[in-house]
Write a protein that holds these residues in place. Structure first.
Motif, PDB file in Angstrom:
ATOM      1  N   ALA A  95       1.188  -1.812  -0.020  1.00 12.14           N
ATOM      2  CA  ALA A  95       0.222  -0.095  -0.353  1.00 12.14           C
ATOM      3  C   ALA A  95       0.993   1.072  -0.252  1.00 12.14           C
ATOM      4  CB  ALA A  95      -1.264   0.099   1.301  1.00 12.14           C
ATOM      5  N   ALA A  96       0.410   2.473  -1.322  1.00 15.25           N
ATOM      6  CA  ALA A  96       0.871   3.581  -1.164  1.00 15.25           C
ATOM      7  C   ALA A  96       0.188   4.448  -0.231  1.00 15.25           C
ATOM      8  CB  ALA A  96       1.223   3.834  -2.172  1.00 15.25           C
ATOM      9  N   VAL A  97       1.347   5.595   0.876  1.00 14.96           N
ATOM     10  CA  VAL A  97       0.186   6.167   1.604  1.00 14.96           C
ATOM     11  C   VAL A  97       1.388   7.437   1.963  1.00 14.96           C
ATOM     12  CG1 VAL A  97      -0.431   6.198   4.013  1.00 14.96           C
ATOM     13  CG2 VAL A  97      -0.600   3.523   2.831  1.00 14.96           C
ATOM     14  N   GLU A  98       0.781   8.648   1.836  1.00 17.78           N
ATOM     15  CA  GLU A  98       1.377   9.985   2.317  1.00 17.78           C
ATOM     16  C   GLU A  98       1.742   9.795   3.764  1.00 17.78           C
ATOM     17  OE1 GLU A  98      -1.728   9.567   1.623  1.00 17.78           O
ATOM     18  OE2 GLU A  98      -1.674  10.532  -1.039  1.00 17.78           O
ATOM     19  N   ARG A  99       3.426  10.466   3.950  1.00 16.17           N
ATOM     20  CA  ARG A  99       3.697  10.364   5.257  1.00 16.17           C
ATOM     21  C   ARG A  99       2.861  10.740   6.654  1.00 16.17           C
ATOM     22  NH1 ARG A  99       8.805  10.135   7.120  1.00 16.17           N
ATOM     23  NH2 ARG A  99       9.357   9.330   4.924  1.00 16.17           N
ATOM     24  N   GLU A 100       2.253  11.674   6.292  1.00 19.39           N
ATOM     25  CA  GLU A 100       1.278  12.140   6.853  1.00 19.39           C
ATOM     26  C   GLU A 100      -0.024  11.486   7.294  1.00 19.39           C
ATOM     27  OE1 GLU A 100      -0.315  14.196   2.990  1.00 19.39           O
ATOM     28  OE2 GLU A 100       1.969  13.982   3.915  1.00 19.39           O
ATOM     29  N   ARG A 101      -0.524  10.309   6.266  1.00 21.76           N
ATOM     30  CA  ARG A 101      -1.311   9.809   7.044  1.00 21.76           C
ATOM     31  C   ARG A 101      -0.599   8.561   7.626  1.00 21.76           C
ATOM     32  NH1 ARG A 101      -4.292  12.721   5.006  1.00 21.76           N
ATOM     33  NH2 ARG A 101      -4.644  13.153   2.745  1.00 21.76           N
ATOM     34  N   LEU A 102       0.323   8.291   7.335  1.00 23.06           N
ATOM     35  CA  LEU A 102       0.809   6.760   7.857  1.00 23.06           C
ATOM     36  C   LEU A 102       0.587   6.592   8.759  1.00 23.06           C
ATOM     37  CD1 LEU A 102       3.458   5.003   7.400  1.00 23.06           C
ATOM     38  CD2 LEU A 102       4.923   6.414   8.445  1.00 23.06           C
ATOM     39  N   SER A 103       0.192   7.047  10.368  1.00 21.88           N
ATOM     40  CA  SER A 103       0.367   6.778  11.707  1.00 21.88           C
ATOM     41  C   SER A 103      -0.973   5.876  11.330  1.00 21.88           C
ATOM     42  CB  SER A 103       0.113   7.558  12.782  1.00 21.88           C
ATOM     43  OG  SER A 103       1.453   7.804  12.576  1.00 21.88           O
ATOM     44  N   GLN A 104      -2.890   6.452  10.385  1.00 20.46           N
ATOM     45  CA  GLN A 104      -3.537   6.324  10.565  1.00 20.46           C
ATOM     46  C   GLN A 104      -3.916   4.966   9.563  1.00 20.46           C
ATOM     47  OE1 GLN A 104      -6.217   9.680   8.421  1.00 20.46           O
ATOM     48  NE2 GLN A 104      -7.769   8.699   9.360  1.00 20.46           N
ATOM     49  N   ALA A 105      -3.148   5.463   8.838  1.00 15.99           N
ATOM     50  CA  ALA A 105      -3.222   3.710   7.954  1.00 15.99           C
ATOM     51  C   ALA A 105      -2.389   2.613   8.877  1.00 15.99           C
ATOM     52  CB  ALA A 105      -1.919   4.005   6.882  1.00 15.99           C
ATOM     53  N   TYR A 128      -5.014  -0.620   9.377  1.00 20.46           N
ATOM     54  CA  TYR A 128      -4.826  -1.383   8.593  1.00 20.46           C
ATOM     55  C   TYR A 128      -4.529  -3.282   9.798  1.00 20.46           C
ATOM     56  CZ  TYR A 128      -3.753  -0.302   3.815  1.00 20.46           C
ATOM     57  OH  TYR A 128      -4.395   0.250   2.840  1.00 20.46           O
ATOM     58  N   ALA A 129      -4.125  -2.633  11.187  1.00 18.87           N
ATOM     59  CA  ALA A 129      -4.254  -3.505  12.383  1.00 18.87           C
ATOM     60  C   ALA A 129      -4.886  -3.710  12.131  1.00 18.87           C
ATOM     61  CB  ALA A 129      -2.915  -2.775  13.380  1.00 18.87           C
ATOM     62  N   CYS A 130      -6.346  -2.657  12.504  1.00 22.37           N
ATOM     63  CA  CYS A 130      -7.225  -2.864  12.838  1.00 22.37           C
ATOM     64  C   CYS A 130      -8.157  -4.064  12.523  1.00 22.37           C
ATOM     65  CB  CYS A 130      -8.086  -2.060  13.041  1.00 22.37           C
ATOM     66  SG  CYS A 130      -7.839  -1.218  14.534  1.00 22.37           S
ATOM     67  N   LEU A 131      -8.096  -4.779  11.034  1.00 23.55           N
ATOM     68  CA  LEU A 131      -8.715  -5.577   9.985  1.00 23.55           C
ATOM     69  C   LEU A 131      -7.549  -6.928   9.581  1.00 23.55           C
ATOM     70  CD1 LEU A 131      -8.663  -2.581   7.143  1.00 23.55           C
ATOM     71  CD2 LEU A 131     -11.236  -3.530   8.503  1.00 23.55           C
ATOM     72  N   GLY A 132      -6.535  -6.526  10.251  1.00 21.99           N
ATOM     73  CA  GLY A 132      -5.636  -7.872  10.612  1.00 21.99           C
ATOM     74  C   GLY A 132      -4.440  -7.977   9.943  1.00 21.99           C
ATOM     75  N   TRP A 133      -3.787  -7.035   9.703  1.00 17.20           N
ATOM     76  CA  TRP A 133      -2.819  -6.983   8.216  1.00 17.20           C
ATOM     77  C   TRP A 133      -1.016  -6.101   9.857  1.00 17.20           C
ATOM     78  CZ3 TRP A 133      -2.374  -8.270   3.423  1.00 17.20           C
ATOM     79  CH2 TRP A 133      -3.168  -8.860   2.548  1.00 17.20           C
ATOM     80  N   GLU A 134      -0.259  -7.144   9.442  1.00 12.69           N
ATOM     81  CA  GLU A 134       0.678  -6.209  10.438  1.00 12.69           C
ATOM     82  C   GLU A 134       1.762  -5.454   9.159  1.00 12.69           C
ATOM     83  OE1 GLU A 134       3.497 -10.065  11.487  1.00 12.69           O
ATOM     84  OE2 GLU A 134       1.060 -10.269  12.546  1.00 12.69           O
ATOM     85  N   LEU A 135       3.163  -4.743   9.413  1.00 15.54           N
ATOM     86  CA  LEU A 135       3.449  -4.217   9.110  1.00 15.54           C
ATOM     87  C   LEU A 135       5.109  -5.426   9.179  1.00 15.54           C
ATOM     88  CD1 LEU A 135       5.169  -1.935   7.771  1.00 15.54           C
ATOM     89  CD2 LEU A 135       5.179  -1.012  10.137  1.00 15.54           C
ATOM     90  N   ASP A 136       5.413  -5.421   7.023  1.00 19.39           N
ATOM     91  CA  ASP A 136       5.994  -5.813   7.453  1.00 19.39           C
ATOM     92  C   ASP A 136       7.498  -5.441   7.426  1.00 19.39           C
ATOM     93  OD1 ASP A 136       7.358  -8.872   7.285  1.00 19.39           O
ATOM     94  OD2 ASP A 136       6.951  -9.399   4.481  1.00 19.39           O
ATOM     95  N   ARG A 137       7.700  -4.440   6.442  1.00 17.17           N
ATOM     96  CA  ARG A 137       8.419  -3.498   6.581  1.00 17.17           C
ATOM     97  C   ARG A 137       7.821  -2.242   5.442  1.00 17.17           C
ATOM     98  NH1 ARG A 137       8.606  -6.535   1.496  1.00 17.17           N
ATOM     99  NH2 ARG A 137      10.046  -5.143  -0.131  1.00 17.17           N
ATOM    100  N   GLN A 138       8.806  -0.939   5.252  1.00 19.06           N
ATOM    101  CA  GLN A 138       8.172  -0.133   4.726  1.00 19.06           C
ATOM    102  C   GLN A 138       9.298   0.571   3.878  1.00 19.06           C
ATOM    103  OE1 GLN A 138       6.890   2.489   8.273  1.00 19.06           O
ATOM    104  NE2 GLN A 138       8.137   3.696   7.988  1.00 19.06           N
ATOM    105  N   GLU A 139       9.351   1.242   2.811  1.00 17.03           N
ATOM    106  CA  GLU A 139      10.087   2.004   2.447  1.00 17.03           C
ATOM    107  C   GLU A 139       9.324   3.385   1.142  1.00 17.03           C
ATOM    108  OE1 GLU A 139      10.848  -0.629  -1.083  1.00 17.03           O
ATOM    109  OE2 GLU A 139      11.788  -1.963   0.415  1.00 17.03           O
TER     110      GLU A 139
END
Length: 174
Positions: free
Chosen positions: A17-27, A31-42
């Motif tokens: 998923a591509a996300v703007e820096r200012e929306r990173l925390s919200q995203a 996503y965590a609430c929907l079962g996703w966990e962060l693998d990595r970010q670039e």
């Protein structure tokens, strides 16, 4: 024979998923609430690419996927509403500036005509210069009005995101 101390194999679904820096925390929260966990970010600029993973055999996967689409649609709607503020203001300012330019062109043609119509030049020059000078105040005014207009809509989308996340957490705990 059962081995102790080893975790069972888990098969994952992967998402980017591509996300703007200012929306990173919200995203990340959504996503965590929907079962996703962060693998990595670039990403170093304004755009961050998130690489997420989720258990392939998660319960209520179809409903969570539907909620995920709704969450992403809300993020897109917020992005579009926020972008509409300076866009509309710029369009209004450009229209006023262009109208001023048209009047000044008319004034120029009036004074260069044979015989010169100086009175018409003066009449057309006044709204021309007002158009040029008024573009920035129009920009500020339209920007303020549009920001007031979209703020309740943005808050509504944020409330919708909150409801989606709450429902996602409930579905995952069932």
């Amino acid at each position: 024979m059962m081995q102790t101390g080893k975790t069972p194999f888990v098969s994952f679904d992967y998402k980017e998923a591509a996300v703007e820096r200012e929306r990173l925390s919200q995203a990340l929260d959504g996503y965590a609430c929907l079962g996703w966990e962060l693998d990595r970010q670039e990403g170093a600029g304004g755009q961050i690419r998130l690489f997420l993973r989720r258990d392939r055999h998660i319960l209520n996967k179809a409903e969570l996927t539907r909620l995920e689409r709704q969450f992403e649609a809300c993020l897109d709607a917020i992005r579009a509403l926020e972008a509409s503020v300076p866009q509309r203001a710029a369009m209004a300012a450009l229209a006023v500036g262009l109208a001023g330019t048209v009047f000044l062109a008319g004034a120029t043609f009036a004074v260069t005509a044979a015989p010169p119509a100086v009175w018409l030049c003066a009449v057309l020059a006044v709204p021309g210069f007002l158009g040029w000078g008024g573009a920035y105040p129009v920009y500020r005014r339209v920007r303020t009005l549009r920001a007031r207009q979209v703020e309740p809509m943005i808050e509504g989308k944020r409330d919708e995101i909150e409801a989606v996340c709450k429902k996602g957490v409930r579905m995952r705990s069932e």
